[in-house]
Write a protein that holds these residues in place. Structure first.
Motif, PDB file in Angstrom:
ATOM      1  N   HIS A   1     -24.783  45.067  19.321  1.00  0.00           N
ATOM      2  CA  HIS A   1     -23.715  46.043  19.089  1.00  0.00           C
ATOM      3  C   HIS A   1     -22.533  45.306  18.456  1.00  0.00           C
ATOM      4  O   HIS A   1     -22.438  44.079  18.548  1.00  0.00           O
ATOM      5  N   HIS A   2     -21.643  46.040  17.833  1.00  0.00           N
ATOM      6  CA  HIS A   2     -20.525  45.429  17.108  1.00  0.00           C
ATOM      7  C   HIS A   2     -19.240  45.579  17.914  1.00  0.00           C
ATOM      8  O   HIS A   2     -18.732  46.695  18.061  1.00  0.00           O
TER       9      HIS A   2
ATOM     10  N   GLN B   1     -17.976  59.635  18.323  1.00  0.00           N
ATOM     11  CA  GLN B   1     -17.150  58.840  19.222  1.00  0.00           C
ATOM     12  C   GLN B   1     -17.516  59.168  20.660  1.00  0.00           C
ATOM     13  O   GLN B   1     -17.937  60.276  20.962  1.00  0.00           O
TER      14      GLN B   1
ATOM     15  N   LEU C   1     -15.471  45.544  18.414  1.00  0.00           N
ATOM     16  CA  LEU C   1     -14.349  45.766  17.505  1.00  0.00           C
ATOM     17  C   LEU C   1     -13.028  45.243  18.046  1.00  0.00           C
ATOM     18  O   LEU C   1     -12.074  45.108  17.286  1.00  0.00           O
TER      19      LEU C   1
ATOM     20  N   ARG D   1     -18.990  49.431  18.313  1.00  0.00           N
ATOM     21  CA  ARG D   1     -19.766  50.366  17.497  1.00  0.00           C
ATOM     22  C   ARG D   1     -21.237  50.074  17.779  1.00  0.00           C
ATOM     23  O   ARG D   1     -21.661  48.925  17.749  1.00  0.00           O
ATOM     24  N   THR D   2     -21.986  51.133  18.073  1.00  0.00           N
ATOM     25  CA  THR D   2     -23.380  50.953  18.454  1.00  0.00           C
ATOM     26  C   THR D   2     -24.233  50.508  17.274  1.00  0.00           C
ATOM     27  O   THR D   2     -24.015  50.905  16.134  1.00  0.00           O
TER      28      THR D   2
ATOM     29  N   GLY E   1     -23.809  53.488  14.913  1.00  0.00           N
ATOM     30  CA  GLY E   1     -22.488  53.676  14.327  1.00  0.00           C
ATOM     31  C   GLY E   1     -21.515  54.442  15.194  1.00  0.00           C
ATOM     32  O   GLY E   1     -20.364  54.638  14.806  1.00  0.00           O
ATOM     33  N   THR E   2     -21.958  54.875  16.376  1.00  0.00           N
ATOM     34  CA  THR E   2     -21.052  55.586  17.269  1.00  0.00           C
ATOM     35  C   THR E   2     -19.939  54.647  17.725  1.00  0.00           C
ATOM     36  O   THR E   2     -20.196  53.524  18.150  1.00  0.00           O
ATOM     37  N   LEU E   3     -18.714  55.109  17.631  1.00  0.00           N
ATOM     38  CA  LEU E   3     -17.559  54.359  18.110  1.00  0.00           C
ATOM     39  C   LEU E   3     -17.410  54.631  19.598  1.00  0.00           C
ATOM     40  O   LEU E   3     -17.304  55.791  20.006  1.00  0.00           O
TER      41      LEU E   3
ATOM     42  N   PRO F   1     -17.980  60.161  11.885  1.00  0.00           N
ATOM     43  CA  PRO F   1     -18.533  59.225  12.871  1.00  0.00           C
ATOM     44  C   PRO F   1     -18.422  59.794  14.284  1.00  0.00           C
ATOM     45  O   PRO F   1     -17.438  60.438  14.630  1.00  0.00           O
TER      46      PRO F   1
END
Length: 94
Positions: A60-61, A8, A63, A74-75, A35-37, A6
């Motif tokens: 976006h998620h 970052q 966290l 997370r994108t 999915g980029t953190l 992943p």
């Protein structure tokens, strides 16, 4: 079978008020793969409220907090657009 590590990124928004922080964050992650953190460093007292709300607004998620002034998200694959100068508004329709 190959596994992708992943991606970052860190965004340093310390010293910025949340509207400016969100506008710059949006620009900084615009081309990030899904999915980029992202670790967001922020010192505005509104950040713990504004970051999760903005993530919800855009898709976006969020966290959660990582430490005292760092938050993680997370994108999304296809985040909802926001107006150029307003992170809380949808773009004007033609």
């Amino acid at each position: 079978m190959t596994h992708q590590v992943p991606r970052q990124a860190t965004f340093d928004g310390r010293g910025l008020l949340c509207v400016t922080l969100l506008l710059r964050l949006r620009a900084a992650i615009a081309d990030a793969p899904a999915g980029t953190l992202v670790h967001v460093r922020a010192t505005d007292p509104a950040a713990p409220l504004d970051l999760p709300a903005w993530c919800h607004f855009t898709g976006h998620h969020y966290l959660g907090p990582v430490d005292e002034d760092t938050y993680a998200l997370r994108t999304a694959a296809d985040p909802a657009p926001t107006a150029p100068g307003a992170p809380w508004h949808r773009p004007a329709q033609p």
